[in-house]
Scaffold this active site. Sequence first.
Site, mmCIF file in Angstrom:
data_model
loop_
_atom_site.group_PDB
_atom_site.id
_atom_site.type_symbol
_atom_site.label_atom_id
_atom_site.label_comp_id
_atom_site.label_asym_id
_atom_site.label_seq_id
_atom_site.Cartn_x
_atom_site.Cartn_y
_atom_site.Cartn_z
ATOM 1 C CB ILE A 147 34.760 46.322 27.490
ATOM 2 C CG1 ILE A 147 33.984 47.144 28.467
ATOM 3 C CG2 ILE A 147 36.584 45.891 26.666
ATOM 4 C CD1 ILE A 147 34.822 47.311 28.647
ATOM 5 C CG ASP A 166 32.203 35.600 29.799
ATOM 6 O OD1 ASP A 166 31.336 35.033 30.672
ATOM 7 O OD2 ASP A 166 31.848 36.800 29.633
ATOM 8 N NE ARG A 230 37.157 47.673 39.166
ATOM 9 C CZ ARG A 230 36.857 48.714 37.849
ATOM 10 N NH1 ARG A 230 37.497 49.349 36.885
ATOM 11 N NH2 ARG A 230 35.669 49.495 38.176
ATOM 12 C CG ASP A 254 44.480 52.259 31.994
ATOM 13 O OD1 ASP A 254 44.787 52.799 32.491
ATOM 14 O OD2 ASP A 254 42.467 52.121 32.331
ATOM 15 C CD GLU A 259 52.646 46.102 43.349
ATOM 16 O OE1 GLU A 259 51.454 45.316 43.464
ATOM 17 O OE2 GLU A 259 52.504 47.116 44.084
ATOM 18 C CG HIS A 271 41.977 53.801 35.913
ATOM 19 N ND1 HIS A 271 40.619 54.098 37.360
ATOM 20 C CD2 HIS A 271 40.715 53.410 35.500
ATOM 21 C CE1 HIS A 271 39.680 53.436 37.678
ATOM 22 N NE2 HIS A 271 40.000 52.614 36.204
ATOM 23 N N GLY A 273 41.566 54.410 30.706
ATOM 24 C CA GLY A 273 39.984 53.383 30.049
ATOM 25 C C GLY A 273 38.226 53.836 29.727
ATOM 26 C CB ALA A 274 35.812 55.239 31.486
#
Length: 386
Positions: A147, A166, A230, A254, A259, A271, A273-274
Site C-alpha cells: 500500500i 521503512d 490501523r 479510517d 474521542e 473503515h 479502506g478495502a
Amino acid sequence: MYTIKTLNAISPAGLSKLPANQFEVNNDSGAPDGILVRSADMHDTPMPDSLLAIARAGAGTNNIPVDTCTAEGIVVFNTPGANANAVAELVVGALVAGSRNMVDAVNWAQTLKGRDTIAKDVEKGKKQFVGPELRGKTLGVVGLGAIGARVANAAVALGMEVLGYDPYISIDAAWSLSRSVQHCVTLSDMLPRCDYLTIHVPYLPTTRHTINAQTLAMCKEGVRVLNFARGELVDNAALLNALNSGKVAQYFCDFPSEELLGVKGVACTPHLGASTPESEINCAVMAAAELSDYLINGNIAHSVNLPDVSQPRIHGKRICIIHKNEPGAISAITGILTKERLNIENMVNKGKKDVAYTMLDVTGEVTDTLADELRGIDAAIRVRIL
C-alpha cells in the site's frame, strides 16, 4: 473431499477456486477442514480437531486467535496486497480532500439549502475553505509495503516530493518504488520535512502509537496526518493535543472512535479502506487459493503463524509436519522414516519463532501406522500424509 466453512459472505469468485470434486462448502459443518473468514470474531469460536487452516480474506488477523491456532497446528493465512490498490486510492482521495478541506466545505454547503442567496453566500463563504495544492509539497510515507509503495508512487505522479521510511522494506517493494522516492534512515530524518504524513505499517506491539507526542513534536507546524492502516498506530490523545496546538492541521483516518468524532479538523471514514467490489474479489480469490494449496499439497504461502514453505509435488507420498522448533525434531522424523524404509526424495524445513514446518516427499510403502508414529514424537504438533 475437504469441507470448507465460511463465517462471512465470501465472493463467489473466491469460492470458484475450490473445485467441487475436491471441496464441499458446508456452513453447517461442525468438523470443517478449513475456514474462510473476513471480519467475523473467532476468539470464542470452537476449534474442532478437524480444522487444519483458516484463511482470512483481508490483511489483518486481529479477529483470529492466532496463538491458539499455532498451539493446535492450525495454519492461519491472510491476503497481503490483495486490497492494496483499494486502500491506496482512498488515501490519495483523502490527501486531496484533506488539503482542500472538502469535508468541511461539503458540510457547509449543505446548510445553504432553502436560501434565496445561495450564489452570493457561496462566493462569500468559500474563503474559509481555502487549502493548498499538493504539487510541490512534501509527503512522508511510513511503511513502504504494497500500500505504502502505491501511495508514494501516486504522490510522485501528483508532483509531490516523497520521503519514505521503512527499515524492513522488502526487495519486491523496493523494486516497485519510483526512483523519485527518497529513503530516510530514521523518522527524525523525515518528519521535520513533511507537509503531509501517512502511515502504512501492520499493527504489532512494537508499532503501537508509532505516531505519538514525541514523533508529532518533530513534525512541521500544520502537518496533515493520514491513517488508513490501523487506529492503534496513532495515539489519539497526543494527536488531539497536537491538533489543538496547531502542530497538526488535519487528521484523516479510517477508524472512528468516541474521542475523534465531532472534533474540528478530524475527518473519519467508516473503515472503507478495502470496501470495493474489486478488493473483496481479490481477497477472496487469494484466500481460497492459499487454503486449497495447503489442504491439497501442504504448501504454505502468506501465513501469519507458520513459515512459508512450498515445493512442487512429485510421485509418492507427501508428509507434512508442524512441530516445535527445537533440537532433535528433524532427526526424530527422519529416524522414523528410515526405520520404515522410506526414501526421502525431497525435503524442506523452515522455522518461525517457536514453531517449524517440515515437508517431505517420500517413496516406498507408507503404512497406516506411520502418521501415528510421527505424532508420537515429542515435538510434533500436527501430522498429515497426503
